[in-house]
Write a protein that holds these residues in place. Structure first.
Motif, PDB file in Angstrom:
ATOM      1  N   ASN A 331       0.846  -1.178   0.000  1.00 50.65           N
ATOM      2  CA  ASN A 331       0.000   0.000   0.000  1.00 50.65           C
ATOM      3  C   ASN A 331       0.893   1.243   0.000  1.00 50.65           C
ATOM      4  OD1 ASN A 331      -2.365   1.507   0.219  1.00 50.65           O
ATOM      5  ND2 ASN A 331      -2.085   1.690   2.433  1.00 50.65           N
ATOM      6  N   GLU A 332       0.652   2.158  -0.958  1.00 48.44           N
ATOM      7  CA  GLU A 332       1.592   3.266  -1.147  1.00 48.44           C
ATOM      8  C   GLU A 332       1.301   4.443  -0.216  1.00 48.44           C
ATOM      9  OE1 GLU A 332       2.247   3.806  -5.283  1.00 48.44           O
ATOM     10  OE2 GLU A 332       3.361   5.673  -5.017  1.00 48.44           O
ATOM     11  N   GLU A 333       0.049   4.632   0.111  1.00 51.08           N
ATOM     12  CA  GLU A 333      -0.342   5.813   0.871  1.00 51.08           C
ATOM     13  C   GLU A 333      -1.410   5.385   1.880  1.00 51.08           C
ATOM     14  OE1 GLU A 333      -1.261  10.329  -0.662  1.00 51.08           O
ATOM     15  OE2 GLU A 333      -2.444   8.692  -1.487  1.00 51.08           O
ATOM     16  N   GLY A 347      -8.084   1.589  -6.697  1.00 53.41           N
ATOM     17  CA  GLY A 347      -6.750   2.173  -6.732  1.00 53.41           C
ATOM     18  C   GLY A 347      -5.979   1.725  -7.952  1.00 53.41           C
ATOM     19  N   LYS A 353       3.114  -1.796  -6.364  1.00 54.46           N
ATOM     20  CA  LYS A 353       2.477  -0.975  -5.335  1.00 54.46           C
ATOM     21  C   LYS A 353       1.022  -0.680  -5.686  1.00 54.46           C
ATOM     22  CE  LYS A 353       6.620   1.379  -3.751  1.00 54.46           C
ATOM     23  NZ  LYS A 353       7.437   2.570  -3.995  1.00 54.46           N
ATOM     24  N   LYS A 355      -1.891   2.130  -5.089  1.00 52.28           N
ATOM     25  CA  LYS A 355      -2.183   3.469  -4.589  1.00 52.28           C
ATOM     26  C   LYS A 355      -3.684   3.700  -4.621  1.00 52.28           C
ATOM     27  CE  LYS A 355      -1.027   8.247  -4.654  1.00 52.28           C
ATOM     28  NZ  LYS A 355      -0.493   9.400  -5.357  1.00 52.28           N
ATOM     29  N   TYR A 357      -7.249   5.413  -4.684  1.00 52.66           N
ATOM     30  CA  TYR A 357      -7.654   6.625  -5.400  1.00 52.66           C
ATOM     31  C   TYR A 357      -8.028   7.719  -4.397  1.00 52.66           C
ATOM     32  CZ  TYR A 357      -9.850   9.796  -8.670  1.00 52.66           C
ATOM     33  OH  TYR A 357     -10.156  10.909  -9.408  1.00 52.66           O
ATOM     34  N   LYS A 359      -7.047   8.911  -1.592  1.00 47.15           N
ATOM     35  CA  LYS A 359      -7.162   8.577  -0.156  1.00 47.15           C
ATOM     36  C   LYS A 359      -8.505   7.963   0.213  1.00 47.15           C
ATOM     37  CE  LYS A 359      -3.516  10.899   2.134  1.00 47.15           C
ATOM     38  NZ  LYS A 359      -3.224  10.599   3.530  1.00 47.15           N
ATOM     39  N   SER A 373      -8.413   3.982 -11.931  1.00 51.60           N
ATOM     40  CA  SER A 373      -7.998   2.788 -11.190  1.00 51.60           C
ATOM     41  C   SER A 373      -7.849   1.618 -12.151  1.00 51.60           C
ATOM     42  CB  SER A 373      -9.034   2.447 -10.110  1.00 51.60           C
ATOM     43  OG  SER A 373      -9.116   3.495  -9.169  1.00 51.60           O
ATOM     44  N   ALA A 388       0.530   2.866   5.224  1.00 49.78           N
ATOM     45  CA  ALA A 388       1.429   2.764   4.070  1.00 49.78           C
ATOM     46  C   ALA A 388       2.371   1.588   4.325  1.00 49.78           C
ATOM     47  CB  ALA A 388       2.198   4.056   3.886  1.00 49.78           C
TER      48      ALA A 388
END
Lengths: 409, 409
Positions: A331-333, A347, A353, A355, A357, A359, A373, A388
């Protein structure tokens, strides 16, 4: 009336448990079979290789201590010949795929020889049996090659052609009706004023199903009238294996669709899922017709069509493999979620990775989150924060399918 | 004559650099556009949402300190009305997607109210602006929605339908000829004796291209005759954007295909790749026609059709995204490789792990390794051993595509 609060995982399992293969077969030419599902086991009609042959362009000989060989003949791929004897100091020049004479048990590639001219070759040490493909080493005549329910992929077509099989039994295509509801929707070829919206779901869900090799009929819009809706559903029930609708099943007022399904004998497996987004979703069986009622919001309708309907349609259509083959990704963020609900999270999966969409702050009426996505995370309730660098199970929109998997996080 | 020894990575880059979009456009109905590539930029024709509306079934009011509201009206999705005034202690019952009156700035879902009856509601603390989708919050009229070269996916179709766009300009389908060579091959609908083999490549490569939304013509078999082959290639050159052949380009004898291509003006980018399997592969340009000569062995022909041709065909067809979107996966079982060559390695990607097919001990004439795999690892030369638990870049057979990636290990 309140919607059910079952989990997304239970909803998916209920769909899959209740999905039955239609079991109607037809014969098709392999060129037309891509994406269909085998309705028979396929056994090998011949050995593969069919005859022992050279794996390289080179020279074939009887293995011994001898290192110098006289070239007595050249054999090309496709050459047929009466078998002949080869002495210890003789060899044949032989091409890739060409049948080897019975006395030859080893082939050396041209580029590995110490000396090569028109009359003889000199070779270094080489392993007995090198560069020969032995008859039947990959497939023995009579063995089980492909199982009932296998999807016809390009790789399967390769296997079939090698056997000389051009016609196969597959399951008939299932008949799917896509039903629109809501008088307020405009079709995209109509003019919508500023306070009208287009019927997105019928087109996006149709396209999703087509991408997954299903054929669909857009059977039109049913109006806001209970009697009319009951009649329409009754007609569709007789003609379709699956009916897909969207909207109109959450709360009573003007939502006649639920009542019309029930009036036609629908037995829902569930009516509501405790998931964000996509709560007003129903699935059930009406005589032999499988019914999916998707949410009206285009984002959640699309996600549930993908995550719930596609695996189920594959099972109904006869596939052996109908579980998503998820991948693992970091998970990137970090992002927050409501711990009281399950979540379907969009995402972008790239270079290992995932990410999320924006947050995970997007609405179920939006479409950009879908477009930007390429994958989905299914999250069970109980978590309020996804860190993350946490490793997640991620389902690519282009996921292939396996016999079993548990894609839930 | 010896084959080139360029790397697989350079070979792929040469193909991509030399691939030019055909730049011929046509207009299609969106229902027929799946898998095509946009030939125009698309700008938003309307705001999304088109009007401010309720995100929930609930009650809309003007935010203040007031907590008890009289219900003065019900608004359904699709209702049109002349705007009206709402007092501080009044609210409207409003359905998901329904237009909000100008005075309403906050919506509370029914289930969050403290008290609800036919006449009034009592609410707890709520955030101003909650549960309203503001006109234009997702898309502003006039903004760039989709770029030229975008693939028409189900998600793109959703975006287009929301705009009321039913016809779009896409690039014309590219014309691809699949050429068989070698008199010895039998077509699958013929009878092959024990020492004859079937023409697998034409069918497996066609199916692979079809899976990737390309149309192909099987243009038949050219015989082992140089003059005839030159004539046949010359005809194809005038009619096709791409010619795909397999076999017949490694070493001279009876391999007329290479000579016939050169005679027709082919400028090869490379003629041989230092890779296992799949060395005898050529690509080049012949006037405006792109040529791929794949290996004769069905396994390596298929792998190179996938790893080299598919990205290149996408670029010729007008795609913006033509690089494989690899995933990361742990190698499940160690295996040995020859450090002097690049390698294309088949295996099964599942639950975050990559398992090489039979320790990478399979032949390029086999098909089971393809059938039992779902992904490919591209390995540059220099390594002799790949450890278990090592993280590899893996390309799923169902990979999607991105604007750029480097999928080489």
């Amino acid at each position: 009336m309140e919607l059910d609060k079952i989990s997304f995982e239970v909803a998916l399992n209920l769909c899959l448990e209740n999905a039955k293969n239609i079991e109607i077969k037809e014969s098709v030419f392999i060129n037309e079979a891509l994406g269909r599902f085998l309705a028979e086991d396929i056994y090998a009609k011949r050995n593969s290789p069919a005859f022992s042959n050279s794996a390289m362009d080179g020279f074939g000989f009887k293995y011994s201590n001898n290192k110098k060989f006289k070239i007595i003949k050249t054999i090309y791929a496709g050459d047929k010949f009466d078998d002949f004897e080869i002495k210890d100091d003789e060899c044949v020049k032989i091409m890739t795929g060409a049948k080897i004479p019975k006395d030859v048990n080893t082939v050396i590639p041209i580029e590995n020889c110490i000396e090569v001219n028109d009359e003889y070759i000199v070779i270094p040490e080489i392993k007995k049996g090198a560069n020969i493909r032995i008859k039947g080493e990959e497939v023995k005549k009579g063995e089980l090659l492909l199982e009932k329910g296998e999807e016809i992929t390009p790789e399967v077509i390769a296997l079939l052609v090698r056997e000389g099989i051009t016609n196969i039994k597959v399951y008939k295509k299932i008949k799917i009706a896509i039903l629109s509801t809501g008088n307020e929707l405009k079709e995209p070829f109509e003019i919508a004023s500023e306070d009208e919206v287009y019927n997105i779901n019928s087109y996006s869900v149709s396209a999703l199903f087509k991408k997954h090799n299903f054929e669909v009929d857009l059977v039109g819009i049913v109006g806001d009238d209970l009697e009319e809706t009951i009649k329409e559903i009754s007609k569709l029930k007789d003609s379709y294996d699956v009916i897909i609708s969207s909207g109109g099943i959450s709360f009573g007022e003007k939502d006649y669709l639920y009542a019309a399904f029930i009036e036609n004998g629908l037995k829902p497996f569930f009516h509501g899922i405790l998931v964000k987004p996509g709560r007003p979703t129903m699935a059930g069986i009406m005589d032999k017709t499988f019914v999916f009622s998707l949410p009206g919001n285009p984002l959640s309708a699309f996600i549930n069509a993908f995550a719930l309907a596609i695996p189920t349609l594959r099972k109904i259509a006869g596939a052996r493999k109908y579980y998503f083959n998820y991948v693992l990704a970091k998970n990137e963020e970090s992002f927050k979620v409501n711990p009281k609900k399950d979540h379907t999270i969009l995402g972008f999966l790239n270079a290992g990775k995932f990410k999320v969409y924006e947050k995970y702050k997007y609405g179920s009426g939006m479409l950009k989150p879908l477009f930007y996505s390429n994958s989905l995370v299914l999250l069970n309730k109980g978590r309020d924060f996804i860190d993350a660098a946490e490793v997640l199970k991620v389902i690519p929109f282009n996921s292939d399918f396996v016999e079993f998997s548990n894609p839930f996080n």
